[in-house]
Design a protein around this motif. Structure first.
Motif, PDB file in Angstrom:
ATOM      1  N   LYS A  83      33.085  44.231  39.136  1.00 58.01           N
ATOM      2  CA  LYS A  83      33.343  43.041  38.332  1.00 58.01           C
ATOM      3  C   LYS A  83      34.782  43.073  37.843  1.00 58.01           C
ATOM      4  CE  LYS A  83      31.131  42.837  34.424  1.00 58.01           C
ATOM      5  NZ  LYS A  83      29.999  42.868  33.464  1.00 58.01           N
ATOM      6  N   THR A  84      35.352  41.914  37.652  1.00 62.95           N
ATOM      7  CA  THR A  84      36.771  41.793  37.318  1.00 62.95           C
ATOM      8  C   THR A  84      37.138  42.593  36.064  1.00 62.95           C
ATOM      9  OG1 THR A  84      36.816  39.579  38.298  1.00 62.95           O
ATOM     10  CG2 THR A  84      38.592  40.141  36.767  1.00 62.95           C
ATOM     11  N   LYS A  85      36.287  42.545  35.059  1.00 59.79           N
ATOM     12  CA  LYS A  85      36.591  43.173  33.774  1.00 59.79           C
ATOM     13  C   LYS A  85      36.801  44.672  33.887  1.00 59.79           C
ATOM     14  CE  LYS A  85      34.781  43.567  29.054  1.00 59.79           C
ATOM     15  NZ  LYS A  85      33.643  43.218  28.153  1.00 59.79           N
ATOM     16  N   HIS A  86      36.028  45.314  34.775  1.00 67.08           N
ATOM     17  CA  HIS A  86      36.072  46.779  34.875  1.00 67.08           C
ATOM     18  C   HIS A  86      36.613  47.279  36.209  1.00 67.08           C
ATOM     19  CE1 HIS A  86      33.930  46.802  31.147  1.00 67.08           C
ATOM     20  NE2 HIS A  86      32.819  46.317  31.658  1.00 67.08           N
ATOM     21  N   ARG A  87      37.159  46.378  37.034  1.00 63.65           N
ATOM     22  CA  ARG A  87      37.591  46.779  38.380  1.00 63.65           C
ATOM     23  C   ARG A  87      38.662  47.864  38.342  1.00 63.65           C
ATOM     24  NH1 ARG A  87      39.326  42.020  40.173  1.00 63.65           N
ATOM     25  NH2 ARG A  87      41.485  42.517  39.659  1.00 63.65           N
ATOM     26  N   GLY A  88      39.659  47.702  37.495  1.00 65.11           N
ATOM     27  CA  GLY A  88      40.729  48.690  37.407  1.00 65.11           C
ATOM     28  C   GLY A  88      40.213  50.049  36.964  1.00 65.11           C
TER      29      GLY A  88
END
Length: 531
Positions: A191-196
């Motif tokens: 998910k975008t929020k936790h991708r990094g």
């Protein structure tokens, strides 16, 4: 008289043409309906990914993806102490030191393989799919890693070093394949929020692998202490065990990698390609790749990811594959000729201090902050501080060493921290985010391969220069050169976009461009679905 046959033929032709037009229009309408249905379903899939809460399934995936990076770092960095042990076994008449050209070849061998593997697996992943080849690279690592530990001289022919070189090239191919595969698989399912954070977490296992390598050499040296003092040749068992035992964790991960599902985004891309096949749309090809990246807005990103990774690896591997020599140069490890075991043991302790206090914390600070402050700020700060610290150590090498060895180690450890809380982590993450699904693995492989080219060049350059003026006398000059290379990485970082908080589709304009380019003479080109 009127020509009735001709008139009838024209009427029939007009009727057929009219019928064909109706059929074509109906076919186009159905095709557009199917495409819209597919886009809606794809939107629902991406929405489900964003809604999924972090749980055991994510932990299992992280363990599966990260086991490769643990093994990669272990195998790459343990060669630093292994080559010193081999010098004590095979080159006693050369002050227990492996000749420079052999040292250079052995340390560069795995990076040659990595460069090949990153390009090969990067392209294969985009052509064949992530699932189909994931796990193959880990199998290569296990087989070649075990074979490296069993390298031996033949009666006539290849020496132990020649065999070790060959097997470490194959080891590198496997390690290289892990980079684009694990990066794209993680980014495409996160998910975008936790991708990094997820990408940083799997890469952070490199820090654990580096610490494990130092610990393993300490433990096995401690076990063989009496044996080594009785006969220096017993170090032959030590280096083989250090290499071989590092393959065990990777064995566990092979099954789980071979049984993963295809990433949702690649499956979506495949479905869309299948739907558009009747419009003569081909799979990703070199021509399409060229057309995409010949545009400056796309090429500058690939250029920046490649150059920044290149500059990072020049410094990171130029220093970390030679930490033992630097520790020896500052006088921490003692004399390897007079007391080989004590020198090797202290060298391992020095590696542990630097990796445990500098490298490992830097990785995990990145995990916790990369989705908060962004990739680009971390990379800029990292390159900037590395530039300054390398200048300080380069110009003040002898003065700092004479004033306090502890102070030198502190500065050196801080430098290692900003490698990993800095470009070593972000150069891995960013290429896994900024490119379209169709080219993501290939572009990541190209960027990573440029990094390994930098590692190879730094190894050759390091060993060509290090002994100018005497043993290890040119290390300060090398550090100064590395500082300027870090500054180049700093400048090219400005060409990169910030990826924090943006979806992969938003970063690459993937579906927008697809919809615009594939509209079939309808208003559908103005009704693109944004995910």
């Amino acid at each position: 008289m009127p020509n009735y046959p001709e008139t009838n033929r024209e009427l029939r032709d007009n009727d057929l043409s009219h019928t064909d037009n109706i059929s074509l229009a109906e076919s186009n309408r159905r095709r557009l309906t199917r495409r819209q249905s597919i886009k809606i379903r794809h939107g629902e899939i991406l929405s489900d990914i964003e809604k999924t809460k972090f749980g055991w399934l994510h932990v299992k995936k992280l363990m599966t993806y990260s086991i490769g990076f643990f093994t990669n770092a272990y195998q790459l960095l343990i060669i630093n102490i292994i080559i010193l042990m081999m010098g004590c076994v095979y080159y006693k008449d050369n002050d227990n030191t492996v000749p420079i050209y052999i040292d250079t070849l052995i340390k560069a061998s795995s990076h040659i393989g990595i460069l090949i593997g990153q390009l090969l697996f990067g392209v294969a992943s985009d052509k064949l799919g992530r699932k189909r080849i994931y796990g193959t690279e880990l199998l290569i690592i296990v087989v070649s890693g075990a074979a490296s530990a069993l390298s031996g001289s033949t009666v006539s022919g290849m020496s132990v070093f020649a065999q070790l070189f060959i097997w470490r090239v194959f080891l590198g191919v496997g390690i290289g394949g892990d980079y684009p595969l694990s990066a794209t698989i993680t980014s495409e399912g996160a998910k975008t929020k936790h991708r990094g954070a997820m990408m940083a977490a799997i890469f952070a296992m490199q820090g654990v692998g580096i610490v494990a390598a130092a610990l393993m050499s300490i433990i096995i040296l401690a076990i063989f202490k009496n044996a080594v003092y009785q006969d220096q040749n017993n170090l032959d068992f030590v280096w083989r065990l250090c290499l071989g035992l590092g393959c065990i964790p990777a064995c566990i991960g092979i099954y789980f990698r071979l049984t993963i599902s295809e990433t949702p985004r690649y499956a979506m891309k495949t479905e869309m390609d299948t739907e558009e096949a009747d419009m003569h749309k081909k799979e990703a090809s070199f021509i399409e790749f060229y057309r995409h990246f010949k545009k400056w807005k796309n090429f500058k990103v690939l250029l920046a990811t490649s150059i920044t990774w290149f500059t990072l690896d020049v410094g990171f591997y130029g220093i970390n594959l030679n930490t033992g020599l630097i520790i020896e140069a500052i006088g921490f490890s003692g004399d390897i000729v007079k007391d080989p075991w004590n020198s090797l043991f202290k060298n391992s302790i020095g590696n542990l201090i630097v990796s445990f206090l500098g490298i490992l914390p830097g990785y995990w600070v990145s995990v916790f902050l990369v989705d908060r402050i962004g990739r680009k700020p971390i990379q800029l700060v990292g390159f900037g501080i590395l530039t300054i610290l390398m200048l300080i150590l380069g110009f003040g090498f002898n003065q700092i060493r004479q004033a306090s060895v502890a102070l030198f180690i502190v500065i050196f450890t801080i430098m290692q921290f900003f490698f990993t809380f800095g470009p070593n982590t972000t150069t891995f993450i960013i290429p896994g985010e900024v490119f379209p699904t169709k080219y993501r693995s290939t572009a990541h492989g190209i960027s990573a391969a440029c990094g390994k080219l930098g590692a190879i060049i730094s190894q050759v350059g390091f060993f060509q220069m290090r002994d100018i003026g005497g043993r290890n006398q040119s290390i300060p000059l090398i550090l100064i050169i590395f500082s300027f290379i870090m500054f180049i990485g700093f400048m090219f970082t400005f060409l990169l976009p910030e990826t924090k908080g943006k979806s992969l589709e938003e970063l690459s304009d993937e579906f927008t461009s697809n919809n615009n380019s594939n509209s079939i003479h309808s208003n559908d080109s103005n009704q693109n679905t944004q995910f």
